[in-house]
Design a protein around this motif. Structure first.
Motif, PDB file in Angstrom:
ATOM      1  N   ILE A   1       3.847   8.367  -9.541  1.00  0.00           N
ATOM      2  CA  ILE A   1       3.991   6.904  -9.549  1.00  0.00           C
ATOM      3  C   ILE A   1       2.879   6.271 -10.376  1.00  0.00           C
ATOM      4  O   ILE A   1       3.126   5.354 -11.173  1.00  0.00           O
ATOM      5  CB  ILE A   1       4.004   6.353  -8.105  1.00  0.00           C
ATOM      6  CG1 ILE A   1       5.280   6.800  -7.378  1.00  0.00           C
ATOM      7  CG2 ILE A   1       3.885   4.833  -8.097  1.00  0.00           C
ATOM      8  CD1 ILE A   1       5.251   6.578  -5.866  1.00  0.00           C
ATOM      9  N   ALA A   2       1.654   6.759 -10.229  1.00  0.00           N
ATOM     10  CA  ALA A   2       0.521   6.244 -11.001  1.00  0.00           C
ATOM     11  C   ALA A   2       0.769   6.435 -12.500  1.00  0.00           C
ATOM     12  O   ALA A   2       0.527   5.521 -13.301  1.00  0.00           O
ATOM     13  CB  ALA A   2      -0.770   6.936 -10.582  1.00  0.00           C
TER      14      ALA A   2
ATOM     15  N   LEU B   1       0.864  -1.167   0.000  1.00  0.00           N
ATOM     16  CA  LEU B   1       0.000   0.000   0.000  1.00  0.00           C
ATOM     17  C   LEU B   1       0.905   1.222   0.000  1.00  0.00           C
ATOM     18  O   LEU B   1       1.700   1.417   0.921  1.00  0.00           O
ATOM     19  CB  LEU B   1      -0.892   0.007   1.250  1.00  0.00           C
ATOM     20  CG  LEU B   1      -1.801   1.230   1.427  1.00  0.00           C
ATOM     21  CD1 LEU B   1      -2.823   1.331   0.301  1.00  0.00           C
ATOM     22  CD2 LEU B   1      -2.501   1.174   2.788  1.00  0.00           C
ATOM     23  N   VAL B   2       0.816   2.021  -1.067  1.00  0.00           N
ATOM     24  CA  VAL B   2       1.636   3.218  -1.217  1.00  0.00           C
ATOM     25  C   VAL B   2       0.699   4.414  -1.096  1.00  0.00           C
ATOM     26  O   VAL B   2      -0.183   4.609  -1.938  1.00  0.00           O
ATOM     27  CB  VAL B   2       2.373   3.230  -2.567  1.00  0.00           C
ATOM     28  CG1 VAL B   2       3.223   4.494  -2.694  1.00  0.00           C
ATOM     29  CG2 VAL B   2       3.230   1.973  -2.725  1.00  0.00           C
ATOM     30  N   VAL B   3       0.883   5.196  -0.041  1.00  0.00           N
ATOM     31  CA  VAL B   3      -0.027   6.293   0.285  1.00  0.00           C
ATOM     32  C   VAL B   3       0.707   7.622   0.181  1.00  0.00           C
ATOM     33  O   VAL B   3       1.786   7.790   0.743  1.00  0.00           O
ATOM     34  CB  VAL B   3      -0.563   6.146   1.729  1.00  0.00           C
ATOM     35  CG1 VAL B   3      -1.539   7.264   2.048  1.00  0.00           C
ATOM     36  CG2 VAL B   3      -1.194   4.786   1.946  1.00  0.00           C
ATOM     37  N   GLY B   4       0.104   8.557  -0.511  1.00  0.00           N
ATOM     38  CA  GLY B   4       0.597   9.929  -0.522  1.00  0.00           C
ATOM     39  C   GLY B   4      -0.304  10.780   0.340  1.00  0.00           C
ATOM     40  O   GLY B   4      -1.530  10.726   0.201  1.00  0.00           O
ATOM     41  N   LEU B   5       0.276  11.540   1.262  1.00  0.00           N
ATOM     42  CA  LEU B   5      -0.528  12.396   2.125  1.00  0.00           C
ATOM     43  C   LEU B   5      -0.679  13.783   1.511  1.00  0.00           C
ATOM     44  O   LEU B   5       0.228  14.296   0.854  1.00  0.00           O
ATOM     45  CB  LEU B   5       0.105  12.521   3.512  1.00  0.00           C
ATOM     46  CG  LEU B   5       0.239  11.240   4.327  1.00  0.00           C
ATOM     47  CD1 LEU B   5       0.692  11.570   5.748  1.00  0.00           C
ATOM     48  CD2 LEU B   5      -1.038  10.427   4.346  1.00  0.00           C
ATOM     49  N   GLY B   6      -1.853  14.362   1.757  1.00  0.00           N
ATOM     50  CA  GLY B   6      -2.149  15.702   1.253  1.00  0.00           C
ATOM     51  C   GLY B   6      -3.538  16.106   1.667  1.00  0.00           C
ATOM     52  O   GLY B   6      -4.214  15.408   2.421  1.00  0.00           O
ATOM     53  N   ASN B   7      -3.966  17.245   1.156  1.00  0.00           N
ATOM     54  CA  ASN B   7      -5.309  17.757   1.407  1.00  0.00           C
ATOM     55  C   ASN B   7      -6.077  17.803   0.094  1.00  0.00           C
ATOM     56  O   ASN B   7      -5.525  18.212  -0.931  1.00  0.00           O
ATOM     57  CB  ASN B   7      -5.252  19.166   2.002  1.00  0.00           C
ATOM     58  CG  ASN B   7      -4.814  19.163   3.443  1.00  0.00           C
ATOM     59  OD1 ASN B   7      -5.328  18.408   4.262  1.00  0.00           O
ATOM     60  ND2 ASN B   7      -3.847  20.009   3.777  1.00  0.00           N
TER      61      ASN B   7
ATOM     62  N   LEU C   1      10.253  14.019  -7.396  1.00  0.00           N
ATOM     63  CA  LEU C   1       9.152  13.090  -7.687  1.00  0.00           C
ATOM     64  C   LEU C   1       9.663  11.860  -8.435  1.00  0.00           C
ATOM     65  O   LEU C   1       9.242  10.736  -8.152  1.00  0.00           O
ATOM     66  CB  LEU C   1       8.046  13.796  -8.475  1.00  0.00           C
ATOM     67  CG  LEU C   1       7.343  14.940  -7.740  1.00  0.00           C
ATOM     68  CD1 LEU C   1       6.285  15.570  -8.640  1.00  0.00           C
ATOM     69  CD2 LEU C   1       6.758  14.492  -6.421  1.00  0.00           C
ATOM     70  N   ARG C   2      10.577  12.063  -9.358  1.00  0.00           N
ATOM     71  CA  ARG C   2      11.182  10.919 -10.065  1.00  0.00           C
ATOM     72  C   ARG C   2      11.972  10.046  -9.085  1.00  0.00           C
ATOM     73  O   ARG C   2      11.927   8.811  -9.154  1.00  0.00           O
ATOM     74  CB  ARG C   2      12.071  11.418 -11.205  1.00  0.00           C
ATOM     75  CG  ARG C   2      11.280  12.050 -12.345  1.00  0.00           C
ATOM     76  CD  ARG C   2      12.140  12.369 -13.554  1.00  0.00           C
ATOM     77  NE  ARG C   2      13.053  13.479 -13.331  1.00  0.00           N
ATOM     78  CZ  ARG C   2      12.721  14.762 -13.470  1.00  0.00           C
ATOM     79  NH1 ARG C   2      11.504  15.107 -13.798  1.00  0.00           N
ATOM     80  NH2 ARG C   2      13.624  15.705 -13.267  1.00  0.00           N
ATOM     81  N   THR C   3      12.672  10.687  -8.159  1.00  0.00           N
ATOM     82  CA  THR C   3      13.461   9.941  -7.187  1.00  0.00           C
ATOM     83  C   THR C   3      12.570   9.183  -6.209  1.00  0.00           C
ATOM     84  O   THR C   3      12.886   8.066  -5.804  1.00  0.00           O
ATOM     85  CB  THR C   3      14.426  10.883  -6.439  1.00  0.00           C
ATOM     86  OG1 THR C   3      15.236  11.564  -7.414  1.00  0.00           O
ATOM     87  CG2 THR C   3      15.333  10.122  -5.504  1.00  0.00           C
ATOM     88  N   VAL C   4      11.445   9.774  -5.813  1.00  0.00           N
ATOM     89  CA  VAL C   4      10.504   9.067  -4.948  1.00  0.00           C
ATOM     90  C   VAL C   4      10.027   7.793  -5.633  1.00  0.00           C
ATOM     91  O   VAL C   4       9.973   6.723  -5.014  1.00  0.00           O
ATOM     92  CB  VAL C   4       9.307   9.961  -4.549  1.00  0.00           C
ATOM     93  CG1 VAL C   4       8.211   9.130  -3.885  1.00  0.00           C
ATOM     94  CG2 VAL C   4       9.746  11.085  -3.636  1.00  0.00           C
ATOM     95  N   ASN C   5       9.699   7.884  -6.911  1.00  0.00           N
ATOM     96  CA  ASN C   5       9.291   6.691  -7.659  1.00  0.00           C
ATOM     97  C   ASN C   5      10.391   5.630  -7.609  1.00  0.00           C
ATOM     98  O   ASN C   5      10.128   4.457  -7.330  1.00  0.00           O
ATOM     99  CB  ASN C   5       8.959   7.052  -9.105  1.00  0.00           C
ATOM    100  CG  ASN C   5       8.596   5.839  -9.929  1.00  0.00           C
ATOM    101  OD1 ASN C   5       7.538   5.250  -9.772  1.00  0.00           O
ATOM    102  ND2 ASN C   5       9.503   5.435 -10.804  1.00  0.00           N
TER     103      ASN C   5
ATOM    104  N   ASP D   1      -4.582   3.699 -12.781  1.00  0.00           N
ATOM    105  CA  ASP D   1      -5.694   4.638 -12.727  1.00  0.00           C
ATOM    106  C   ASP D   1      -6.056   4.922 -11.270  1.00  0.00           C
ATOM    107  O   ASP D   1      -6.391   4.006 -10.520  1.00  0.00           O
ATOM    108  CB  ASP D   1      -6.894   4.032 -13.468  1.00  0.00           C
ATOM    109  CG  ASP D   1      -8.111   4.928 -13.459  1.00  0.00           C
ATOM    110  OD1 ASP D   1      -8.004   6.110 -13.076  1.00  0.00           O
ATOM    111  OD2 ASP D   1      -9.190   4.437 -13.848  1.00  0.00           O
ATOM    112  N   LEU D   2      -5.995   6.185 -10.890  1.00  0.00           N
ATOM    113  CA  LEU D   2      -6.259   6.588  -9.508  1.00  0.00           C
ATOM    114  C   LEU D   2      -7.637   7.220  -9.340  1.00  0.00           C
ATOM    115  O   LEU D   2      -7.844   7.995  -8.418  1.00  0.00           O
ATOM    116  CB  LEU D   2      -5.219   7.617  -9.065  1.00  0.00           C
ATOM    117  CG  LEU D   2      -4.021   7.142  -8.277  1.00  0.00           C
ATOM    118  CD1 LEU D   2      -3.053   8.283  -8.039  1.00  0.00           C
ATOM    119  CD2 LEU D   2      -4.406   6.484  -6.989  1.00  0.00           C
TER     120      LEU D   2
END
Length: 190
Positions: free
Chosen positions: A29-30, A3-9, A163-167, A36-37
């Motif tokens: 990542i998607a 489970l890969v979760v990104g936090l935000g509002n 963002l590329r590095t996070v992936n 499809d998110l």
């Protein structure tokens, strides 16, 4: 399964803010893995797919940052995901913009979204990919800073590469484990 979760509002008023870098990372990542998110489930946007032969669920909780655990625990319980297979991506004001820090456990460190998740999981053991958004300038309110947007230069020079590095870091965690990912990505400038 991970489970890969990104936090935000949720909401356009929070889009592209420092606090939403977790959302931005999961969107990237998607995109990279053609996931499809758009499905609404567990009070979140979710998508299922594969990353390098491993099944993953990507998630963007829509509960607002401070209540992220309410959404995440629903998916954890439904899929019976062990803590070591949870990867949470979020902003960190103690890191320079674009730097990563990967951890497998720890306190909330003042981050209310992580504090809420720890309360719902009943423990501090789960994967984290902290993304540096820079330290707040003196005299600034922390909430105003993290809810502010990056400059064009910061986006181009630091956020895009981060963002590329996070992936890459998430792929490494899934393929080779946290220790390898920490060795490769912690404190490296992107």
């Amino acid at each position: 399964m991970y489970l890969v979760v990104g936090l935000g509002n949720p909401g356009t008023q929070f889009a592209a803010t420092r606090h939403n870098i977790g959302f931005d990372a999961v969107d990237y990542i998607a995109y990279k893995h053609n996931i499809d998110l758009s499905k609404k489930k567990y009070r979140a946007y979710v998508g299922q797919g594969m990353m390098n032969g491993q099944k993953v669920i990507l998630m963007k909780p829509q509960t607002y940052m401070n209540n992220s655990g309410e959404s995440i625990i629903q998916a954890v319980n439904f899929y019976k995901i062990p803590p070591e297979n949870i990867i949470v991506i979020y902003d960190d004001t103690s890191l320079e913009i674009g730097r990563l820090r990967i951890r497998t456990k720890g306190s909330a460190g003042g981050h209310n979204g992580i504090k809420n998740l720890i309360a719902h999981l009943g423990g501090q053991v789960f994967g984290r990919v902290k993304v540096g958004v820079g330290e707040k300038p003196p005299g600034w309110d922390l909430a105003d800073y993290v809810l502010g947007r990056f400059s064009e230069e910061e986006l181009r020079e630091h956020v895009g590469p981060a963002l590329r590095t996070v992936n890459d870091a998430v792929e490494t965690i899934i393929n080779d484990g946290y220790l390898q990912a920490m060795n490769l990505f912690n404190q490296k400038k992107v």
